[in-house]
Design an enzyme around this catalytic site. Structure first.
Site: not given
Ligand code: S3P
Length: 432
Positions: A19-20, A24, A121, A314, A345, A387
């Protein structure tokens, strides 16, 4: 969904794309000079939110519904337009925080918002440094919550010590830093995931790394980055936990990203005595990848703290479940970030497992689990947090009796989750 414990678990699962990296790949290529092809992009609600926001800003993204391939044709660092509507990031913190970093460098007026979870958030963590860089930002609750109005423009580099280890914060500042005069440095208290550093460097950005410190300098041009997105270790995590805890299990997970900023759960599993083998280690799209083979294991408790926390952030709800099957105490601390995820969480994990008979206590920065404890089926609420929805499903697959799950939200990161769970259990075990 209804889940019962299968007698036997055998499966080969192609883990969904990361996903990350998927987020990007769209954001960075949108400001590159030229066309990129992103293969095996994750088609989930969160990544679609990023694509929709970028499209509203005039980015050229060709990603047909149901397709695992996206084409992004960037026309340079300054090619985005002002959107005539608000940018809706849905449930996705990554979309909102990274887009704010991008928008800080654009001479455009934008309003970003999201669903009820995202609007609660903390956004001050990106708004504060982006204002220091020179962006003009207004937001609800004293500049901390979305909806957020941002007008970017001329930025000047800063050195910023982030109070939290967060890849979203680091990436937002790095994106803005590409547009800032001089150098921009972010220092984190612990190292968070480094996909932004890897991808921007591969695209020719002026970026240096030194431990927990990254520095970017003004960058006039990014080269497009075509890639094949590796499997998401956070989506492999439910299966790693099911495989280790179930009394008769063997699961092969194919093509998992084993970037060491993401493999905290593998270290935790090893410390707890789980049998997980890394096979066929290779490189894909600038990231290390392996197949992971997990088998039924005898587990002992472990303590998770410090630099391990961001490397498994996560996966920590699933670590609580591991603790229910481990001999002794499992402790998660230094994880106050859990409180500000898609749900709180600490609370949602402790509530859910307590309902199933776990001996678990909440702490301000994590939880303590006393194991082993047999779990019993229950009526569970995923609280709209993907999650937590997956935690409920795997806990149900390890409990006696029937588990019913509402609000699972798995489509946020893992649209095929229920199908994969049904396949993993011989004899089929779930019903909608
Ligand atoms: C992510 C960073 C994390 C993670 C999120 C995805 C990202 O969050 O918990 O699911 O893609 O950069 P944080 O940057 O708030 O730690």
């Amino acid at each position: 969904m209804i889940v019962n414990r299968p007698g036997r678990v055998r499966a080969t699962i192609q883990v969904p794309p990361d996903k990350s990296i998927s987020h990007r790949s769209l954001i960075f290529n949108a400001i590159a000079s030229g066309s990129a092809v992103v293969e095996r992009i994750l088609e989930s609600e969160d990544v679609r939110s990023t694509a929709a926001c970028l499209a509203a800003l005039g980015a050229d993204i060709d990603w047909p519904e149901g397709s695992a391939t996206a084409r992004v044709s960037g026309s340079g660092m300054h090619s985005l337009f002002e959107s005539d509507s608000v940018l809706d990031c849905g449930n996705s913190g990554t979309s909102m925080r990274l887009l704010l970093g991008l928008l800080a460098g654009q001479p455009l007026f934008s309003v970003v918002t999201g669903d009820a979870s995202l609007r609660s958030r903390p956004m001050g963590r990106v708004i504060t440094p982006l204002r220091q860089l020179g962006a003009s930002i207004q937001a609800r609750k004293g500049g901390t919550l979305a909806p957020i109005a941002i007008t970017g423009g001329l930025l000047k580099g800063i050195e910023y010590a982030s109070p939290v280890a967060s890849a979203q914060v680091k990436s937002a500042i790095a994106l803005a830093g590409l547009y800032a005069d001089g150098e921009t440095t972010v220092v984190e208290p612990e190292k968070s995931r480094d996909h932004t550093e890897r991808m921007l460097s591969a695209m020719g950005a002026n970026l240096r790394r030194d431990g927990n410190r990254i520095t970017v300098a003004a960058t006039a041009r990014l080269e497009p980055l075509s890639l094949r997105v590796p499997g998401d270790i956070s989506s492999a995590a439910p299966w790693l936990v099911l495989g280790a805890c179930h009394p008769d299990a063997e699961i092969l997970l194919e093509g998992v990203n084993t970037n060491e900023t993401r493999t905290g759960l593998l270290d935790i599993l090893a410390a707890m005595g789980a049998s997980v083998e890394r096979l066929e280690e290779r490189l894909s799209g600038g990231e290390p990848v392996a197949d992971l083979l997990v088998r039924t294991s005898r587990l002992k408790g472990a303590t998770v703290s410090g630099s391990l926390v961001p490397r498994a952030i996560d996966e920590l709800p699933l670590v609580a479940l591991l603790g229910c099957f481990a001999e002794g105490e499992t402790v998660v601390r230094d994880a106050q970030e859990l409180v500000v995820k898609e749900s709180n969480r600490v609370e949602t994990t402790v509530d859910l497992l307590t309902k199933m008979g776990a001996r678990i206590e909440a702490r301000a920065d994590g939880f303590v689990v006393h194991g082993p404890t047999p779990l019993h089926g229950a009526r569970l609420d995923g609280r709209g947090d993907h999650r937590v929805g997956m935690l409920a499903a795997i806990a149900g697959a390890l409990a006696d009796g029937e588990t019913r799950i509402d609000n699972d939200a798995v489509g946020v990161s893992y649209p095929g989750f229920w199908e994969d769970l049904a396949r993993a259990a011989t004899g089929g075990m779930i019903k909608a």
